[in-house]
Write a protein that holds these residues in place. Structure first.
Motif, PDB file in Angstrom:
ATOM      1  N   GLU A  94       0.831  -1.203   0.000  1.00  0.00           N
ATOM      2  CA  GLU A  94       0.000   0.000   0.000  1.00  0.00           C
ATOM      3  C   GLU A  94       0.868   1.256   0.000  1.00  0.00           C
ATOM      4  OE1 GLU A  94      -3.553   2.029   2.705  1.00  0.00           O
ATOM      5  OE2 GLU A  94      -2.909  -0.031   3.059  1.00  0.00           O
ATOM      6  N   ALA A  95       0.578   2.157  -0.928  1.00  0.00           N
ATOM      7  CA  ALA A  95       1.314   3.407  -1.028  1.00  0.00           C
ATOM      8  C   ALA A  95       0.522   4.532  -0.368  1.00  0.00           C
ATOM      9  CB  ALA A  95       1.585   3.752  -2.488  1.00  0.00           C
ATOM     10  N   GLU A  96       1.244   5.575   0.017  1.00  0.00           N
ATOM     11  CA  GLU A  96       0.584   6.719   0.648  1.00  0.00           C
ATOM     12  C   GLU A  96      -0.240   7.516  -0.357  1.00  0.00           C
ATOM     13  OE1 GLU A  96       3.389   9.136   2.665  1.00  0.00           O
ATOM     14  OE2 GLU A  96       3.916   7.608   4.158  1.00  0.00           O
ATOM     15  N   ASP A  97       0.222   7.576  -1.597  1.00  0.00           N
ATOM     16  CA  ASP A  97      -0.505   8.331  -2.606  1.00  0.00           C
ATOM     17  C   ASP A  97      -0.272   7.707  -3.980  1.00  0.00           C
ATOM     18  OD1 ASP A  97       2.023   9.352  -3.628  1.00  0.00           O
ATOM     19  OD2 ASP A  97       2.005  10.690  -1.909  1.00  0.00           O
ATOM     20  N   VAL A 137       0.928  -9.730 -10.672  1.00  0.00           N
ATOM     21  CA  VAL A 137       1.221  -8.447 -10.038  1.00  0.00           C
ATOM     22  C   VAL A 137       0.200  -7.446 -10.567  1.00  0.00           C
ATOM     23  CG1 VAL A 137       2.887  -6.588  -9.713  1.00  0.00           C
ATOM     24  CG2 VAL A 137       3.688  -8.961  -9.850  1.00  0.00           C
ATOM     25  N   TYR A 138      -0.634  -6.940  -9.661  1.00  0.00           N
ATOM     26  CA  TYR A 138      -1.673  -5.985 -10.030  1.00  0.00           C
ATOM     27  C   TYR A 138      -1.330  -4.605  -9.477  1.00  0.00           C
ATOM     28  CZ  TYR A 138      -4.509 -10.259 -10.551  1.00  0.00           C
ATOM     29  OH  TYR A 138      -4.980 -11.486 -10.892  1.00  0.00           O
ATOM     30  N   HIS A 139      -1.646  -3.585 -10.238  1.00  0.00           N
ATOM     31  CA  HIS A 139      -1.540  -2.202  -9.768  1.00  0.00           C
ATOM     32  C   HIS A 139      -2.963  -1.661  -9.665  1.00  0.00           C
ATOM     33  CE1 HIS A 139       2.831  -2.204 -10.358  1.00  0.00           C
ATOM     34  NE2 HIS A 139       2.560  -2.958 -11.412  1.00  0.00           N
ATOM     35  N   CYS A 140      -3.396  -1.373  -8.458  1.00  0.00           N
ATOM     36  CA  CYS A 140      -4.803  -1.088  -8.196  1.00  0.00           C
ATOM     37  C   CYS A 140      -5.014   0.346  -7.734  1.00  0.00           C
ATOM     38  CB  CYS A 140      -5.349  -2.037  -7.117  1.00  0.00           C
ATOM     39  SG  CYS A 140      -5.077  -3.776  -7.520  1.00  0.00           S
ATOM     40  N   PHE A 141      -6.084   0.944  -8.260  1.00  0.00           N
ATOM     41  CA  PHE A 141      -6.471   2.294  -7.865  1.00  0.00           C
ATOM     42  C   PHE A 141      -7.952   2.272  -7.511  1.00  0.00           C
ATOM     43  CE2 PHE A 141      -3.001   2.537 -10.884  1.00  0.00           C
ATOM     44  CZ  PHE A 141      -2.096   3.359 -10.232  1.00  0.00           C
ATOM     45  N   GLY A 142      -8.308   2.843  -6.393  1.00  0.00           N
ATOM     46  CA  GLY A 142      -9.690   2.860  -5.936  1.00  0.00           C
ATOM     47  C   GLY A 142      -9.763   3.498  -4.576  1.00  0.00           C
ATOM     48  N   LYS A 170      13.543  -3.031  -0.333  1.00  0.00           N
ATOM     49  CA  LYS A 170      13.563  -2.354  -1.634  1.00  0.00           C
ATOM     50  C   LYS A 170      12.649  -1.134  -1.642  1.00  0.00           C
ATOM     51  CE  LYS A 170      13.518  -3.398  -6.549  1.00  0.00           C
ATOM     52  NZ  LYS A 170      14.895  -2.936  -6.688  1.00  0.00           N
ATOM     53  N   TYR A 171      11.502  -1.259  -0.956  1.00  0.00           N
ATOM     54  CA  TYR A 171      10.533  -0.157  -0.910  1.00  0.00           C
ATOM     55  C   TYR A 171      10.213   0.159   0.554  1.00  0.00           C
ATOM     56  CZ  TYR A 171       9.921  -1.963  -5.654  1.00  0.00           C
ATOM     57  OH  TYR A 171      10.135  -2.425  -6.928  1.00  0.00           O
ATOM     58  N   PRO A 172      11.108   0.837   1.258  1.00  0.00           N
ATOM     59  CA  PRO A 172      10.948   1.047   2.703  1.00  0.00           C
ATOM     60  C   PRO A 172       9.762   1.924   3.092  1.00  0.00           C
ATOM     61  CG  PRO A 172      12.794   2.320   1.844  1.00  0.00           C
ATOM     62  CD  PRO A 172      12.355   1.411   0.737  1.00  0.00           C
ATOM     63  N   ASP A 173       9.283   2.754   2.173  1.00  0.00           N
ATOM     64  CA  ASP A 173       8.184   3.663   2.507  1.00  0.00           C
ATOM     65  C   ASP A 173       6.809   3.064   2.221  1.00  0.00           C
ATOM     66  OD1 ASP A 173      10.011   5.599   3.273  1.00  0.00           O
ATOM     67  OD2 ASP A 173      10.187   6.379   1.221  1.00  0.00           O
ATOM     68  N   ILE A 174       6.779   1.818   1.785  1.00  0.00           N
ATOM     69  CA  ILE A 174       5.525   1.168   1.436  1.00  0.00           C
ATOM     70  C   ILE A 174       5.053   0.278   2.582  1.00  0.00           C
ATOM     71  CG2 ILE A 174       4.413  -0.411  -0.183  1.00  0.00           C
ATOM     72  CD1 ILE A 174       5.104   2.250  -1.379  1.00  0.00           C
ATOM     73  N   LYS A 175       3.757   0.334   2.880  1.00  0.00           N
ATOM     74  CA  LYS A 175       3.173  -0.556   3.884  1.00  0.00           C
ATOM     75  C   LYS A 175       2.882  -1.901   3.229  1.00  0.00           C
ATOM     76  CE  LYS A 175      -0.848  -1.127   6.901  1.00  0.00           C
ATOM     77  NZ  LYS A 175      -2.157  -0.542   7.309  1.00  0.00           N
ATOM     78  N   ILE A 176       3.514  -2.949   3.747  1.00  0.00           N
ATOM     79  CA  ILE A 176       3.408  -4.267   3.120  1.00  0.00           C
ATOM     80  C   ILE A 176       2.794  -5.273   4.093  1.00  0.00           C
ATOM     81  CG2 ILE A 176       4.730  -6.199   2.180  1.00  0.00           C
ATOM     82  CD1 ILE A 176       6.667  -4.222   1.013  1.00  0.00           C
ATOM     83  N   SER A 177       1.797  -6.008   3.588  1.00  0.00           N
ATOM     84  CA  SER A 177       1.136  -7.058   4.378  1.00  0.00           C
ATOM     85  C   SER A 177       1.230  -8.382   3.634  1.00  0.00           C
ATOM     86  CB  SER A 177      -0.342  -6.703   4.609  1.00  0.00           C
ATOM     87  OG  SER A 177      -0.477  -5.460   5.256  1.00  0.00           O
TER      88      SER A 177
END
Length: 226
Positions: A94-97, A137-142, A170-177
């Motif tokens: 999950e990205a912030e924006d 790998v999906y890139h989702c917007f909603g 690799k992506y430290p600013d991303i929330k990963i679950s």
């Protein structure tokens, strides 16, 4: 996997429902669903089910769907557990924006392009004790801006290592679950009867002679006046 009369009747019923809201007629939809369930079924067997004169009629429908791109390719469904990749996982990143995810997506596209050019089309990441293979790998917007990664791993630990050590670093600013799939009651559009049977035993659900109102709950959507 042969289709008995019960399977045929049920697929025909579903084909009729889908044909009313899709671009396919009932016959083409039935053939498509039947091939999804059993891609090894012959044109002669399809013709017999559909009361066609011969297998050439069924082949005509199949060829048309191939030409129109409705049938992209025929493939197999491996038993990944027996192949040694027992863990099925989903990772939510999950990205912030939106801009942050677009930057990650851009980097992923560059990496995927280079990987396919130099290594191959199947993405395999080795771990200390095994490996991880990506499925989607999906890139989702909603409601949320996120990427969804699904795949198989040689163990739960390997999936966790890939998620925590590889993606997080690799992506430290991303929330990963990390989600580990243990039961799949619907598998590639079809209900998995074996999984349902095991879960019925686990939850001690008794067999019912009559259809309950659970079907209404599964199929029904709330109306606007509720």
């Amino acid at each position: 996997m042969n289709l008995d009369e019960t399977d045929q009747t049920r697929i025909k019923r579903i084909a009729q429902t889908l044909s009313e809201v899709s671009n396919l007629n009932e016959t083409d939809m039935f053939i498509l669903l039947t091939l999804m369930k059993n891609s090894k079924i012959t044109n002669s067997e399809l013709a017999k089910i559909l009361d066609f004169k011969d297998g050439n009629s069924a082949a005509y429908h199949t060829r048309n769907m191939q030409k129109e791109g409705l049938i992209d390719r025929y493939t197999i469904v491996p038993n990944w557990k027996r192949a040694g990749l027992a863990t099925e996982f989903i990772i939510l990143a999950e990205a912030e924006d939106e801009e942050q995810l677009l930057e990650i997506e851009k980097e992923h596209v560059i990496m995927a392009d280079e990987y396919s050019s130099t290594t191959g089309e199947i993405v395999v990441t080795p771990t200390i004790s095994g490996c991880v293979i990506l499925q989607n790998v999906y890139h989702c917007f909603g409601d949320k801006t996120m990427a969804i990664i699904s795949g198989r791993a040689t163990s739960d630990q390997d999936a966790a290592v890939y998620c925590k050590n590889y993606l997080v670093s690799k992506y430290p600013d991303i929330k990963i679950s990390l989600l580990l799939n243990k039961y799949k009651t619907v598998d590639e559009f079809f209900i998995d009867k074996n999984a349902v049977a095991k879960l019925k035993e686990l939850f001690q659900i008794p067999e019912k002679e009559e259809t309950s109102d659970t079907l209404d709950k599964l199929q029904g959507l709330p109306s606007e006046d509720r």
